[in-house]
Design an enzyme around this catalytic site. Structure first.
Site, mmCIF file in Angstrom:
data_model
loop_
_atom_site.group_PDB
_atom_site.id
_atom_site.type_symbol
_atom_site.label_atom_id
_atom_site.label_comp_id
_atom_site.label_asym_id
_atom_site.label_seq_id
_atom_site.Cartn_x
_atom_site.Cartn_y
_atom_site.Cartn_z
ATOM 1 N N GLU A 88 -2.365 5.194 7.252
ATOM 2 C CA GLU A 88 -3.168 3.988 6.996
ATOM 3 C C GLU A 88 -2.763 2.875 7.959
ATOM 4 O O GLU A 88 -3.612 2.179 8.518
ATOM 5 C CB GLU A 88 -2.966 3.534 5.547
ATOM 6 C CG GLU A 88 -3.614 4.485 4.551
ATOM 7 C CD GLU A 88 -3.300 4.158 3.096
ATOM 8 O OE1 GLU A 88 -4.043 4.633 2.237
ATOM 9 O OE2 GLU A 88 -2.326 3.445 2.828
ATOM 10 N N LYS A 147 0.841 -1.193 0.000
ATOM 11 C CA LYS A 147 0.000 0.000 0.000
ATOM 12 C C LYS A 147 0.882 1.250 0.000
ATOM 13 O O LYS A 147 2.066 1.180 0.258
ATOM 14 C CB LYS A 147 -0.894 0.017 1.250
ATOM 15 C CG LYS A 147 -1.924 -1.089 1.237
ATOM 16 C CD LYS A 147 -2.864 -1.045 2.443
ATOM 17 C CE LYS A 147 -3.334 0.308 2.802
ATOM 18 N NZ LYS A 147 -3.988 1.045 1.711
HETATM 19 C C1 5RP Z 1 -3.025 5.003 -0.583
HETATM 20 C C2 5RP Z 1 -3.212 3.544 -0.709
HETATM 21 C C3 5RP Z 1 -4.352 3.066 -1.536
HETATM 22 O O1 5RP Z 1 -5.167 2.242 -0.767
HETATM 23 C C4 5RP Z 1 -3.814 2.301 -2.713
HETATM 24 O O2 5RP Z 1 -2.883 3.120 -3.400
HETATM 25 C C5 5RP Z 1 -4.932 1.883 -3.664
HETATM 26 O O3 5RP Z 1 -5.480 3.028 -4.246
HETATM 27 P P1 5RP Z 1 -6.623 2.952 -5.333
HETATM 28 O O4 5RP Z 1 -7.853 2.498 -4.646
HETATM 29 O O5 5RP Z 1 -6.731 4.376 -5.848
HETATM 30 O O6 5RP Z 1 -6.175 2.014 -6.428
HETATM 31 O O7 5RP Z 1 -2.505 2.732 -0.166
HETATM 32 O O8 5RP Z 1 -1.858 5.319 0.111
#
Ligand code: 5RP
Length: 223
Positions: free
Chosen positions: A103, A94
């Site tokens: 997160e 992530k």
């Molecule tokens: C943000 C994250 C998001 O959960 C990850 O990048 C997925 O994003 P998306 O739903 O736009 O594909 O970790 O830091």
């Protein structure tokens, strides 16, 4: 279905995991935005949210959903967030949206991580997506060398010619060329390198459930 429609599908399906009368942990990203929009419809049935980014906070507040400080919230029943990659054990990469540190903080204070993702995020081995790592800027060169020693190539994430700053005011390294076969060991190892704020491997805070958007509908994977 388009990828956007798959994201909306899993965003809606995640409402099923929200506990009425309680706070919900809310992640960041385009999939979570669909969840937040769906959450607006049940805002009178929850106490509010604990948010993992300024962007999600703004979206929640715009819908009239109260946002609480993580320090005041105590343990949360559920955390709902997307992923850049998820493997067959619920381990994730992530941080594509640069929100990985907050997160991981909100995930750590939640009993259950419900991942929402379209099926393009499913991988056999983590490492296809460039691994985000939040770092203190003065440690960037040494951490880059440490990743080189593991076979990876790290680059500072840049937008409009300047390093991207996280909500915590730090930089992001994106690391390519890794195959992360031991996510728990890798996360523990990299997290203790001086200057690393957070590594984007979520193994210690892995998903308990993934709602995967597929052409056939929402597939629920329990780990
Ligand atoms: C943000 C994250 C998001 O959960 C990850 O990048 C997925 O994003 P998306 O739903 O736009 O594909 O970790 O830091």
């Amino acid at each position: 279905m388009t990828q956007d429609e798959l994201k909306a599908l899993v965003g809606q399906a995640a409402l099923h995991y929200v506990v009425p009368g309680e706070l919900v942990g809310v992640g960041t990203g385009s999939t979570v935005n669909k969840f937040i929009d769906a959450l607006g419809a049940m805002k009178t049935r929850i106490r509010g949210a604990v948010s993992s980014s300024e962007a999600s906070t703004a979206r929640l507040l715009a819908l009239g959903i109260p946002v609480f400080d993580a320090n005041e919230a105590g343990e949360l029943a559920v955390y709902i967030d997307g992923a850049d990659e998820i493997d067959g054990r619920g381990f994730m990469v992530k941080g594509g949206g640069a929100a990985l540190t907050r997160e991981k903080i909100v995930a750590a204070q939640s009993r259950r991580f419900v991942c929402i993702a379209d099926e393009s995020k499913r991988v056999a081995v983590l490492g296809r997506f460039p691994l985000p790592v939040e770092v203190i800027a003065m440690a960037t060169a040494r951490i880059t060398r440490q990743f080189s020693a593991l076979g990876g190539t790290a680059h500072v994430r840049v937008r409009d010619g300047v390093p991207v700053l996280t909500d915590n005011g730090q930089h992001i390294l994106d690391v390519t060329g890794l195959q992360i076969r031991d996510p728990l060991g890798f996360e523990s190892e990299v997290n203790q390198w001086p200057g690393v704020v957070t590594v984007g491997v979520f193994a210690h805070q892995k998903a308990a459930v993934c709602l995967l958007g597929t052409a056939a509908g929402v597939e629920t994977v329990v780990y």
